[in-house]
Every structure is written in C-alpha cells, then in structure tokens.
Design a protein around this motif. Sequence first.
Motif, PDB file in Angstrom:
ATOM      1  N   VAL B  60      41.877  48.728  50.872  1.00 21.91           N
ATOM      2  CA  VAL B  60      41.464  47.367  51.201  1.00 21.91           C
ATOM      3  C   VAL B  60      42.549  46.678  52.012  1.00 21.91           C
ATOM      4  CG1 VAL B  60      40.085  47.149  49.109  1.00 21.91           C
ATOM      5  CG2 VAL B  60      42.450  46.408  49.099  1.00 21.91           C
ATOM      6  N   PRO B  61      42.146  45.758  52.867  1.00 28.62           N
ATOM      7  CA  PRO B  61      43.131  45.025  53.646  1.00 28.62           C
ATOM      8  C   PRO B  61      43.900  44.086  52.749  1.00 28.62           C
ATOM      9  CG  PRO B  61      40.949  44.134  53.992  1.00 28.62           C
ATOM     10  CD  PRO B  61      40.787  45.336  53.132  1.00 28.62           C
ATOM     11  N   ARG B  62      45.198  44.019  52.924  1.00 30.94           N
ATOM     12  CA  ARG B  62      45.981  43.095  52.137  1.00 30.94           C
ATOM     13  C   ARG B  62      45.735  41.666  52.593  1.00 30.94           C
ATOM     14  NH1 ARG B  62      50.091  44.089  48.445  1.00 30.94           N
ATOM     15  NH2 ARG B  62      48.814  45.124  46.921  1.00 30.94           N
ATOM     16  N   GLY B  63      45.891  40.772  51.697  1.00 33.42           N
ATOM     17  CA  GLY B  63      45.668  39.378  52.037  1.00 33.42           C
ATOM     18  C   GLY B  63      44.258  38.963  51.654  1.00 33.42           C
ATOM     19  N   MET B  64      43.392  39.943  51.601  1.00 30.98           N
ATOM     20  CA  MET B  64      42.026  39.641  51.183  1.00 30.98           C
ATOM     21  C   MET B  64      42.030  39.249  49.724  1.00 30.98           C
ATOM     22  SD  MET B  64      39.315  39.589  52.880  1.00 30.98           S
ATOM     23  CE  MET B  64      39.380  39.398  54.623  1.00 30.98           C
ATOM     24  N   PHE B  65      42.660  40.059  48.961  1.00 31.48           N
ATOM     25  CA  PHE B  65      42.876  39.643  47.577  1.00 31.48           C
ATOM     26  C   PHE B  65      44.126  40.329  47.074  1.00 31.48           C
ATOM     27  CE2 PHE B  65      39.450  42.783  47.681  1.00 31.48           C
ATOM     28  CZ  PHE B  65      40.120  43.862  47.181  1.00 31.48           C
ATOM     29  N   GLU B  66      44.717  39.736  46.117  1.00 33.33           N
ATOM     30  CA  GLU B  66      45.922  40.282  45.550  1.00 33.33           C
ATOM     31  C   GLU B  66      45.574  40.994  44.262  1.00 33.33           C
ATOM     32  OE1 GLU B  66      48.928  37.698  46.301  1.00 33.33           O
ATOM     33  OE2 GLU B  66      47.640  36.634  47.676  1.00 33.33           O
ATOM     34  N   PRO B  67      45.559  42.283  44.342  1.00 34.80           N
ATOM     35  CA  PRO B  67      45.252  43.022  43.138  1.00 34.80           C
ATOM     36  C   PRO B  67      46.418  42.898  42.190  1.00 34.80           C
ATOM     37  CG  PRO B  67      45.928  44.503  44.880  1.00 34.80           C
ATOM     38  CD  PRO B  67      45.951  43.127  45.445  1.00 34.80           C
ATOM     39  N   GLU B  68      46.133  42.535  40.990  1.00 39.89           N
ATOM     40  CA  GLU B  68      47.211  42.510  40.028  1.00 39.89           C
ATOM     41  C   GLU B  68      47.422  43.934  39.592  1.00 39.89           C
ATOM     42  OE1 GLU B  68      45.780  40.049  37.017  1.00 39.89           O
ATOM     43  OE2 GLU B  68      44.276  39.377  38.374  1.00 39.89           O
ATOM     44  N   ASN B  69      48.620  44.202  39.173  1.00 39.76           N
ATOM     45  CA  ASN B  69      48.947  45.555  38.779  1.00 39.76           C
ATOM     46  C   ASN B  69      48.056  45.980  37.638  1.00 39.76           C
ATOM     47  OD1 ASN B  69      50.600  46.907  40.293  1.00 39.76           O
ATOM     48  ND2 ASN B  69      52.491  46.396  39.240  1.00 39.76           N
ATOM     49  N   SER B  70      47.126  46.785  37.917  1.00 39.77           N
ATOM     50  CA  SER B  70      46.126  47.240  36.958  1.00 39.77           C
ATOM     51  C   SER B  70      46.298  46.644  35.565  1.00 39.77           C
ATOM     52  CB  SER B  70      46.205  48.751  36.837  1.00 39.77           C
ATOM     53  OG  SER B  70      46.642  49.324  38.021  1.00 39.77           O
ATOM     54  N   TYR B  71      45.435  46.866  34.733  1.00 41.98           N
ATOM     55  CA  TYR B  71      45.606  46.684  33.284  1.00 41.98           C
ATOM     56  C   TYR B  71      46.216  45.361  32.836  1.00 41.98           C
ATOM     57  CZ  TYR B  71      45.017  51.533  34.329  1.00 41.98           C
ATOM     58  OH  TYR B  71      44.575  52.679  34.870  1.00 41.98           O
ATOM     59  N   THR B  72      47.304  44.939  33.399  1.00 38.00           N
ATOM     60  CA  THR B  72      47.915  43.706  32.896  1.00 38.00           C
ATOM     61  C   THR B  72      47.566  42.542  33.809  1.00 38.00           C
ATOM     62  OG1 THR B  72      49.790  45.029  33.447  1.00 38.00           O
ATOM     63  CG2 THR B  72      49.986  43.637  31.509  1.00 38.00           C
TER      64      THR B  72
END
Lengths: 248, 248
Positions: B60-72
């Motif tokens: 995915v393109p960055r800036g579109m959404f900030e994935p939080e580090n899985s799980y937490t």
Amino acid sequence: MAKAGSAKAQRMERLQAELAQGRALHISAVAKLLDVSEMTVRRDIQQNPDKLGYLGGYVVPRGMFEPENSYTLDMAADQQRDAKRRACEAALRYVKAEETIFIDCGTTLIELVDLIPNDMPLTVVCYALNVAERLAHKPNVTLVMLGGVYYPASATFFGPEALATIASLGINVALLSAAGFDWARGATCAHFHEAEIKRKVMATASRNILVIDTSKVGRLRSVLFAESSSFDAVVTERSEDETSQRST
Amino acid sequence: MAKAGSAKAQRMERLQAELAQGRALHISAVAKLLDVSEMTVRRDIQQNPDKLGYLGGYVVPRGMFEPENSYTLDMAADQQRDAKRRACEAALRYVKAEETIFIDCGTTLIELVDLIPNDMPLTVVCYALNVAERLAHKPNVTLVMLGGVYYPASATFFGPEALATIASLGINVALLSAAGFDWARGATCAHFHEAEIKRKVMATASRNILVIDTSKVGRLRSVLFAESSSFDAVVTERSEDETSQRST
DNA sequence: ATCATAATGTTATAATTCTCACAAAAGTTC
DNA sequence: GAACTTTTGTGAGAATTATAACATTATGAT
C-alpha cells in the motif's frame, strides 16, 4: 438488516469512527475493540462492503481506495483496465513535450497519467480530483486545476469560473473521454456539467482526441457533447499503430 | 543504497506510480508486475518503509494510512499530530451546521476534516489538494474547490480565478493556519500565493479563526498575512474549553 | 580476470489467516 | 412460552503468508 440501533449497526458506527483517519486495524484488534469474535468482524465487513474494506487481515476504511479495484484482486484480473491503458498509450502519441494538454475525467484517462514519461515537460489541465491526485506527483508537469463545486459521481469540479478559465487557456491537445460513442450520433456522457466542460475545451483546443475502450462504442448516454466529426482522432485499445482517423 | 538508476530504484519508482492513487496491490501481483520474486518485493518494502507500506500481504502507498504495528494498538505515536487534532476539535466548536466554511492548507487543518460529524451538513471551501481528497468522501459536505496552478510545496492551487471566486462566496467561518504566529507581529506563512488567498478569504468571512498548535507561536516566516487583531479567535491544542480570545 | 560484495532467487518450515460447518445464544412472532 | 429466525461463537482443516537459511546470479573494484 441492521436496524438503526441494533448491535451490528452500533459496531459499524464505532468501527467507522475508529478508521476515520485512515488507520488500518488488524482484525484481531477490531475484535478486541468491539468485544466480539473475529468471525463476527469478518461477517460485518462482508455485509457492508461499501462502508468497510478488508485487506489481507486488516480492516481499512472505504473511500480511501477506489471502490472497484483493490482489496481482493490482483490487477491481472482487470481486463477492461488493460484495454484502457493501451488506448492511453496510443493517445499519448498525439502529445509532444512542452505542450499544454487537457485530460478529461473518467477511469480511462486516469491510466494516461502514469504513462507520461517523467522527463516529458507538460502543462496539464484537468478537472477531476483523482486525475489531479496522480498528476500532482509528476515531476515535470505543471498542473492546472479547474475549480468549482464537487460532483462525487464523476469526481469532478464544475462552476462558472471553470468555464471562464478554459476560455483563457491555450490548449494544444484535448484528450477526451466518453461514456458512449457512436459514429453516427457522436459522443455522449452521463452528466450535464461534464458535457459543458468538454464542449468548452473542444472549442479552444487545437487538436481534439477521443480516447475510449471499444466497449464504449455503440453505447448511448444521456448527454451528447460532440459529433464524431468534431474529433481529430478517435483512439481505442485497438489503435496499436494506425489510428482510426475520422472517415470524413 | 539504491543509486539513482539502479534496478531497485527503478522498481520503486514504478511501484510508487502504480500505487499513486491509493490502490493496494497484492504482493504476488507486484512480483509479476515488476518481474521479480516475492522475496525481492518484500525486501524492497522493508528497505523503504517511508515510501511503501505493507499490510497483511498487500503493498500500500504510505501516507494513505498509517498501519499500526500489528497486534498492538497504541495510537500514542505522533504527539504533534495529536496537538493539531486537539486544536481542530476546539476550532470545530466555532462551526455550526449548514454554514459555509473555509479550510486552509497545511498539516494542521487536515485533521479537522475527519472530525466533522457525518451528520453535519456543511459547505466547505478549500484550495489544498489533500484537504479536498479527504473532504470528497464526506457524505453531507458540499465541496467547493478553488482552481489554479498547482504548488507542490504546499499542495495548493492558486490563480486569478481563485481570488475572484473567493470574492463571490459567502463564507461564515474561515479556519486559517499559519506557519508562524506572534501576538505582536501577527500570522506568517511560507508562500506568497498562500498569503494572497488567506487575505482575500479573511476579507470576506464573517468570522476568522486561526488554528495552530503551540509550536508555531513565536515563530516567524517570510510572508505576513494578518495581524493578530484581525482574528476573532486563536485556537490551539490548549484551548480545551476556554478559548484564548484576542486580548484587545 | 579475480575477488569481494551486494542483490536476487529458492526452498523448507513456521506462523497466520480463511473458510466452512455446526453449535450456542439472542431476538421475534404467534 | 414454544417454535422459528437471526445473530454470534467455536474449532478444525485448508490455504495463504512470513521468515530464515542457503544457493545463485549480478555488480564493482583492483
């Protein structure tokens, strides 16, 4: 399904709020957050595909992505898109460096933006939000946007200033799209305001190129914006080398 | 690392272009597209975490959404952003349903868009591309965009028509940002054209609200666009309940 | 050319996610 | 409240994705 205050509806609201800022949440996080099982989250998402998206284990807000594509598909699946791209490749041959071009709205000409070489200086005029987004990142492109009120159906802007601006521009090539085209009747589109822009642009541009995939041929939409004879060329995905010039 | 024309650099460019409009591509699709193994795609992504994002199998393109580090899910990451958001929450209290508001450019007021309740009908005027993108998906918002030439530095459009359009609009509340603010000197920004828009808007709007995080206070930028006294209120992240009214 | 280094591909294995069928619970209707 | 429908939960096996170690191929420098 999902009455206004039902548990399911509440979950959806909560979830949408949580995802509002474009964050993606892992399905396990969502399950904990809403205090339901992951299975339920999965089902919620399946049942509201227009509100939420699902991306390999993560829940993502819809609207951040194009509604049709993404999510579960590999791009190879999209044949129509490939046709559009080939049509755009053909259309690009009508454009020379340093020129001012107009790019119409719609799913076809979006493909063209990525095909513009990075070392090709251009001034590009557009009035569709998604086209502008893509153009914004092109290094050698001067982007000119027509303003106005936003029309979600076609992701375009329209207003009196837009028309006035067009008149003040010197456009070399106009790349136009159409929802329907027929050699006898001409080119049609779905929205009245789109047609107004197209007509105004065609009146100013030196060369008018219609760019469509062949699925559009023979189709008819509500608003006629140009006769076949007013295009200098009609380009489709079949226009590999020889372009179908108008038969006049 | 990855010299300008290296294979890796080229892949990255191609990939970024493909993802430009916020499409998500499955890693297998990317591998086919770039004609490399999936392992290489994975490594490419790992090495350019600022450009590309990776979300459960999809690129995915960055800036579109900030994935939080899985799980937490801690969202305590970005403090500055949180400050901006709180400032926006405060600013939003100056806006009533059915009004016409202006939203300035910059990273601060982008946060405001997501805070607008979905059931709050508004007409919103803007001239920044990223603001427009977000507003486009709001259900009850009538979006008005000012057109013109694109300025990448601030992601804004500017032209004579933009100024003319502003004059013809009836704006109830203008939410303005500034790169620097000082009670004695006033509000400053980095670009001349931005300042022109801001001034014109402030001349028309009934209420002018400056929305900044406190890191901007005391700073000075190149273009002064308004004195402190011309704002009806200055809102920061500290304006929890009582807003710092101008001390005149 | 030869070596050294970086980049890429391959495979096997571990970990995770997906799907399905069915069970349990909650909510409706008569 | 009994019978029915809808919603939610559970678990096991299938499918997919992640990771690491090692093999192979490019790339660069001397």
